[in-house]
Motif scaffolding. Sequence first.
Motif, PDB file in Angstrom:
ATOM      1  N   ALA A   1       0.845  -1.195   0.000  1.00 44.80           N
ATOM      2  CA  ALA A   1       0.000   0.000   0.000  1.00 44.80           C
ATOM      3  C   ALA A   1       0.877   1.240   0.000  1.00 44.80           C
ATOM      4  CB  ALA A   1      -0.929  -0.002   1.222  1.00 44.80           C
ATOM      5  N   ARG A   2       0.261   2.371  -0.226  1.00 44.79           N
ATOM      6  CA  ARG A   2       0.929   3.658  -0.058  1.00 44.79           C
ATOM      7  C   ARG A   2       0.045   4.551   0.796  1.00 44.79           C
ATOM      8  NH1 ARG A   2      -1.462   7.448  -3.390  1.00 44.79           N
ATOM      9  NH2 ARG A   2      -2.759   6.567  -5.079  1.00 44.79           N
ATOM     10  N   ARG A   3       0.630   5.572   1.360  1.00 42.04           N
ATOM     11  CA  ARG A   3      -0.081   6.498   2.237  1.00 42.04           C
ATOM     12  C   ARG A   3       0.138   7.919   1.731  1.00 42.04           C
ATOM     13  NH1 ARG A   3       2.633   5.354   6.383  1.00 42.04           N
ATOM     14  NH2 ARG A   3       4.129   7.043   6.148  1.00 42.04           N
ATOM     15  N   ASP A   4      -0.947   8.707   1.683  1.00 42.76           N
ATOM     16  CA  ASP A   4      -0.770  10.090   1.231  1.00 42.76           C
ATOM     17  C   ASP A   4      -0.454  11.005   2.406  1.00 42.76           C
ATOM     18  OD1 ASP A   4      -3.158  10.798   2.520  1.00 42.76           O
ATOM     19  OD2 ASP A   4      -4.350  10.821   0.684  1.00 42.76           O
ATOM     20  N   SER A   5      -0.296  12.274   2.125  1.00 44.10           N
ATOM     21  CA  SER A   5       0.142  13.225   3.149  1.00 44.10           C
ATOM     22  C   SER A   5      -0.894  13.447   4.238  1.00 44.10           C
ATOM     23  CB  SER A   5       0.494  14.566   2.498  1.00 44.10           C
ATOM     24  OG  SER A   5      -0.639  15.096   1.806  1.00 44.10           O
ATOM     25  N   GLU A   6      -2.148  13.054   3.994  1.00 49.25           N
ATOM     26  CA  GLU A   6      -3.202  13.216   4.996  1.00 49.25           C
ATOM     27  C   GLU A   6      -3.432  11.946   5.804  1.00 49.25           C
ATOM     28  OE1 GLU A   6      -6.772  15.561   3.800  1.00 49.25           O
ATOM     29  OE2 GLU A   6      -5.885  15.416   1.805  1.00 49.25           O
ATOM     30  N   GLY A   7      -2.662  10.911   5.529  1.00 56.12           N
ATOM     31  CA  GLY A   7      -2.782   9.674   6.292  1.00 56.12           C
ATOM     32  C   GLY A   7      -3.774   8.678   5.729  1.00 56.12           C
ATOM     33  N   PHE A   8      -4.234   8.865   4.503  1.00 55.08           N
ATOM     34  CA  PHE A   8      -5.147   7.919   3.859  1.00 55.08           C
ATOM     35  C   PHE A   8      -4.337   6.880   3.087  1.00 55.08           C
ATOM     36  CE2 PHE A   8      -7.824  11.499   4.704  1.00 55.08           C
ATOM     37  CZ  PHE A   8      -9.071  10.953   4.965  1.00 55.08           C
ATOM     38  N   TYR A   9      -4.806   5.624   3.166  1.00 53.21           N
ATOM     39  CA  TYR A   9      -4.083   4.510   2.566  1.00 53.21           C
ATOM     40  C   TYR A   9      -4.753   4.047   1.269  1.00 53.21           C
ATOM     41  CZ  TYR A   9      -1.208   3.944   6.755  1.00 53.21           C
ATOM     42  OH  TYR A   9      -0.309   4.150   7.768  1.00 53.21           O
ATOM     43  N   TYR A  10      -3.902   3.536   0.352  1.00 53.22           N
ATOM     44  CA  TYR A  10      -4.355   3.035  -0.945  1.00 53.22           C
ATOM     45  C   TYR A  10      -3.654   1.700  -1.196  1.00 53.22           C
ATOM     46  CZ  TYR A  10      -5.775   7.905  -1.592  1.00 53.22           C
ATOM     47  OH  TYR A  10      -6.343   9.151  -1.427  1.00 53.22           O
ATOM     48  N   ILE A  11      -4.414   0.662  -1.502  1.00 47.80           N
ATOM     49  CA  ILE A  11      -3.850  -0.667  -1.718  1.00 47.80           C
ATOM     50  C   ILE A  11      -3.140  -0.727  -3.069  1.00 47.80           C
ATOM     51  CG2 ILE A  11      -4.388  -3.108  -2.059  1.00 47.80           C
ATOM     52  CD1 ILE A  11      -4.469  -2.207   0.838  1.00 47.80           C
ATOM     53  N   ALA A  12      -1.937  -1.325  -3.081  1.00 47.52           N
ATOM     54  CA  ALA A  12      -1.165  -1.474  -4.318  1.00 47.52           C
ATOM     55  C   ALA A  12      -1.088  -2.929  -4.767  1.00 47.52           C
ATOM     56  CB  ALA A  12       0.248  -0.923  -4.133  1.00 47.52           C
ATOM     57  N   GLY A  13      -1.493  -3.861  -3.925  1.00 52.26           N
ATOM     58  CA  GLY A  13      -1.503  -5.271  -4.330  1.00 52.26           C
ATOM     59  C   GLY A  13      -0.825  -6.163  -3.302  1.00 52.26           C
ATOM     60  N   ARG A  14      -0.624  -7.416  -3.675  1.00 50.16           N
ATOM     61  CA  ARG A  14       0.060  -8.379  -2.828  1.00 50.16           C
ATOM     62  C   ARG A  14       1.546  -8.388  -3.166  1.00 50.16           C
ATOM     63  NH1 ARG A  14      -1.354 -10.630   1.626  1.00 50.16           N
ATOM     64  NH2 ARG A  14      -0.361 -12.628   1.101  1.00 50.16           N
ATOM     65  N   ALA A  15       2.385  -8.530  -2.135  1.00 50.76           N
ATOM     66  CA  ALA A  15       3.824  -8.568  -2.359  1.00 50.76           C
ATOM     67  C   ALA A  15       4.193  -9.712  -3.300  1.00 50.76           C
ATOM     68  CB  ALA A  15       4.554  -8.702  -1.028  1.00 50.76           C
ATOM     69  N   LYS A  16       3.531 -10.866  -3.127  1.00 55.12           N
ATOM     70  CA  LYS A  16       3.839 -12.015  -3.972  1.00 55.12           C
ATOM     71  C   LYS A  16       3.385 -11.815  -5.408  1.00 55.12           C
ATOM     72  CE  LYS A  16       3.805 -15.457  -0.253  1.00 55.12           C
ATOM     73  NZ  LYS A  16       3.165 -16.682   0.290  1.00 55.12           N
ATOM     74  N   GLU A  17       2.482 -10.865  -5.626  1.00 54.40           N
ATOM     75  CA  GLU A  17       1.990 -10.602  -6.975  1.00 54.40           C
ATOM     76  C   GLU A  17       2.755  -9.474  -7.658  1.00 54.40           C
ATOM     77  OE1 GLU A  17      -2.151  -9.806  -6.537  1.00 54.40           O
ATOM     78  OE2 GLU A  17      -2.659 -11.839  -5.924  1.00 54.40           O
ATOM     79  N   MET A  18       3.637  -8.791  -6.928  1.00 52.40           N
ATOM     80  CA  MET A  18       4.391  -7.686  -7.500  1.00 52.40           C
ATOM     81  C   MET A  18       5.206  -8.174  -8.689  1.00 52.40           C
ATOM     82  SD  MET A  18       7.093  -5.129  -5.630  1.00 52.40           S
ATOM     83  CE  MET A  18       8.395  -6.373  -5.499  1.00 52.40           C
ATOM     84  N   ILE A  19       5.188  -7.406  -9.754  1.00 58.91           N
ATOM     85  CA  ILE A  19       5.914  -7.747 -10.975  1.00 58.91           C
ATOM     86  C   ILE A  19       7.189  -6.917 -11.024  1.00 58.91           C
ATOM     87  CG2 ILE A  19       5.809  -7.739 -13.498  1.00 58.91           C
ATOM     88  CD1 ILE A  19       2.691  -7.825 -13.163  1.00 58.91           C
ATOM     89  N   ILE A  20       8.313  -7.580 -11.240  1.00 64.09           N
ATOM     90  CA  ILE A  20       9.574  -6.861 -11.398  1.00 64.09           C
ATOM     91  C   ILE A  20       9.931  -6.914 -12.883  1.00 64.09           C
ATOM     92  CG2 ILE A  20      11.988  -6.700 -10.714  1.00 64.09           C
ATOM     93  CD1 ILE A  20      11.277  -8.142  -8.139  1.00 64.09           C
ATOM     94  N   SER A  21       9.709  -5.812 -13.567  1.00 64.29           N
ATOM     95  CA  SER A  21       9.887  -5.748 -15.013  1.00 64.29           C
ATOM     96  C   SER A  21      11.074  -4.834 -15.333  1.00 64.29           C
ATOM     97  CB  SER A  21       8.615  -5.212 -15.675  1.00 64.29           C
ATOM     98  OG  SER A  21       8.728  -5.260 -17.076  1.00 64.29           O
TER      99      SER A  21
END
Length: 534
Positions: free
Chosen positions: A414-434
């Motif tokens: 996930a990532r967090r913005d400057s106001e403290g709200f979170y956004y899901i980016a996916g599963r670590a095992k699903e991360m693609i290294i391209s």
Amino acid sequence: MITADVLGERARLTPDAPALVVVAPGPSGAPALRLSYRELDERAVRAALALAGLGLMPGDRVALLAHNRVEYLDLFFAAGKGACVLVPLGTRLTPHELAPILADSGARALIYDGELAETIAALRALPDAPRIEHWIPLDASAEGAATTLGELATGADPARFVTPPVEPEDLCCLLYTSGTTGTPKGVMISHRHVAWNGYNTVASWQLTASDVSPIFTPLYHAGGLFAFLVPIFTIGGTIVLHRGFDPAEIWRTIAVERCTVILGVPTIWQRLLEAPEFAGADLSSVRALMSGGAPLPLWIAEAYQERGVVFKQGFGMTEVGVNCFAMTVEDSIRKRGSIGKPMMHTEVRLAGAGDSEGAEVPVGEVGELWFRGPHVCLGYWNRPQATAEAFVPDPDAKARASDRGRWFRSGDLARRDSEGFYYIAGRAKEMIISGGVNVYPAEIEAALVQHPGVRDAAIVGVEDATWGEVGVAFVVELAPGSAAPDSVLAFLGERLARYKLPRAVVVMPELPRTAYGKVVKGDLKRAWLDGQGA
């Protein structure tokens, strides 16, 4: 003492308040059963006595294979009273899938729905059939003269029930993960975990005793038991229980029972939206719809918002409680796509992916979600190595010796913005290294479902001779030809950096999903490899 007996506590405070409405399947929608907190609690007590009458002791595992029905709640809250450790089983599992779960749990009893008698018969006929002492049907027709749970419970005297001594860290349930990424693991849910899920959700989501919530998702899943069931009973609201998913029945019941807060996954919200009953559905009682489990297509949220309904997204997982974040109505609009801020008494750390020391990433960057709080599980049953890998000591307080100082590594990014709200980016095992660069499928999926012709989408990483790994997009069209691969790639090209673009777009009639709406990406990857002749 904190225990999972939220039903008993609520029955003590508001015994005559309406607790449960069980919807009768069929076109009438008439309730088959209405129970107050006193009546439902008495059923749970009788179920606890029935188990004790079989010689089952606190701590013994009791497995349950059943569709949604009132007896499910009887047994769940019997476990909450300390009578047993409940092991819910997925009704879609085959006998070959059920056998290792039962063996691993060490269940002494298996209670089952009469409609699943054939599955039970096939299970008992397996060469490696689990050694179960008590096979107990819920319906008299299931095994002829076999004594049913109801018959055992009817003969019990509630006045004779004495609550066993229960500690907050005692085991209440074993919830086995879906196994989409490997062998299912039993998540150890403590009494403390259950109670805090209820208290924290009520406070953070601002639930009230006037809230009415329908449950039409499977009770064998953590979401069915904990997303609204426990919190609503904690505050003294009403649960409307459906046996299964029937869009016409659900829309009718929402109006008749004046439901106020409703939870579903994106697939469910799509099917409810596409049902002919949606156009004329009475939504005047609804104050919030909530979605979780997967990225929510923007067009779905907008379709409900056009009807004047608030739509929020959430996040959770079996191991740390299915409710971990919260947001206001205003923020659900202003921060569209966010899962909100961590709930009260929920500590969240965004650690650098693969960083065992847990150094936090800067605002705006993607990291792994770590959780700490009173709603975190005890670990994995019979899996000390998996437990050790999932929990890490507090990097900022290495001297802390208690388990409460440990962080749970979720594997979710996930990532967090400057106001403290979170956004899901996916599963670590699903991360693609391209090409040595991290690519997060959830980010691409969130863009894909904004395409006007895309109804559903998923990204899977596959091997590539040049880049090491690339993404392949699987999409479901809203209408034939509405999501042509070239148009989808062009759409993404205007919104994402070039290195994030999928190598190919595959149009499918439907995406394979689990019973609770999660895409089975292993099936998609196999389909791609089969199509490439690998």
